[in-house]
Design a protein around this motif. Structure first.
Motif, PDB file in Angstrom:
ATOM      1  N   ARG A  24       3.642 -25.264   4.895  1.00 22.67           N
ATOM      2  CA  ARG A  24       4.230 -24.968   6.204  1.00 22.67           C
ATOM      3  C   ARG A  24       5.754 -24.953   6.183  1.00 22.67           C
ATOM      4  O   ARG A  24       6.382 -24.398   7.072  1.00 22.67           O
ATOM      5  CB  ARG A  24       3.740 -25.976   7.244  1.00 22.67           C
ATOM      6  N   ALA A  79       5.923 -19.687   8.444  1.00 26.51           N
ATOM      7  CA  ALA A  79       6.036 -19.869   9.890  1.00 26.51           C
ATOM      8  C   ALA A  79       5.702 -18.552  10.567  1.00 26.51           C
ATOM      9  O   ALA A  79       6.080 -17.484  10.088  1.00 26.51           O
ATOM     10  CB  ALA A  79       7.439 -20.320  10.280  1.00 26.51           C
ATOM     11  N   ARG A 130       1.209 -16.366  12.365  1.00 27.32           N
ATOM     12  CA  ARG A 130       0.563 -17.091  11.270  1.00 27.32           C
ATOM     13  C   ARG A 130      -0.943 -17.115  11.488  1.00 27.32           C
ATOM     14  O   ARG A 130      -1.422 -17.454  12.566  1.00 27.32           O
ATOM     15  CB  ARG A 130       1.132 -18.515  11.249  1.00 27.32           C
ATOM     16  N   ASP A 144       4.443 -19.329  16.193  1.00 27.34           N
ATOM     17  CA  ASP A 144       5.071 -20.648  16.164  1.00 27.34           C
ATOM     18  C   ASP A 144       6.357 -20.718  16.971  1.00 27.34           C
ATOM     19  O   ASP A 144       6.716 -21.796  17.446  1.00 27.34           O
ATOM     20  CB  ASP A 144       5.355 -21.068  14.721  1.00 27.34           C
TER      21      ASP A 144
END
Length: 121
Positions: free
Chosen positions: A20, A24, A31, A48
């Motif tokens: 991670r 992103a 994602r 995100d």
């Protein structure tokens, strides 16, 4: 949970955190996150930057519960559904987040089915 189970879970979470750092989801390229348990597979398409889930599919959906939910065929079904729902949400390109799991077996089956369903990654 036993110590061995805890250790395996902590290792997966550590691997996922490492992945991670580099992966992103953005508005243009969200994602595709995969979670695999002993019984089920879950996939989500996540932006995100806004913190929203754009599409989701799982083997816990009512029409899949009757059959096997922890094999490659079930994972492939989830991959097809997530591709279909992501395209309906206007997403064609994603970045793949394997969730700390090996790209093998059910995770790979889901990814292949999502690619054949029209998602690019």
């Amino acid at each position: 949970m036993t110590n061995k189970t805890n250790a395996k879970r902590r290792s997966r979470i550590r691997r996922h955190a490492r992945v991670r750092k580099a992966v992103a989801g953005t508005e243009q390229r969200p994602r595709l996150a995969v979670f695999r348990s002993n019984r089920h597979v879950v996939a989500q398409v996540i932006d995100d930057t806004a913190g929203v889930t754009l599409a989701a599919a799982s083997t816990q959906e009512a029409d899949l519960i009757g059959g096997a939910t922890s094999n490659k065929e079930a994972a492939a079904t989830v991959g097809e559904r997530i591709a279909e729902r992501a395209k309906a949400a206007g997403v064609t390109t994603v970045v793949f987040d394997r969730g700390g799991f090996r790209f093998h077996g059910r995770v790979a089956a889901l990814a292949d089915a999502a690619r054949s369903g029209g998602l690019e990654f």
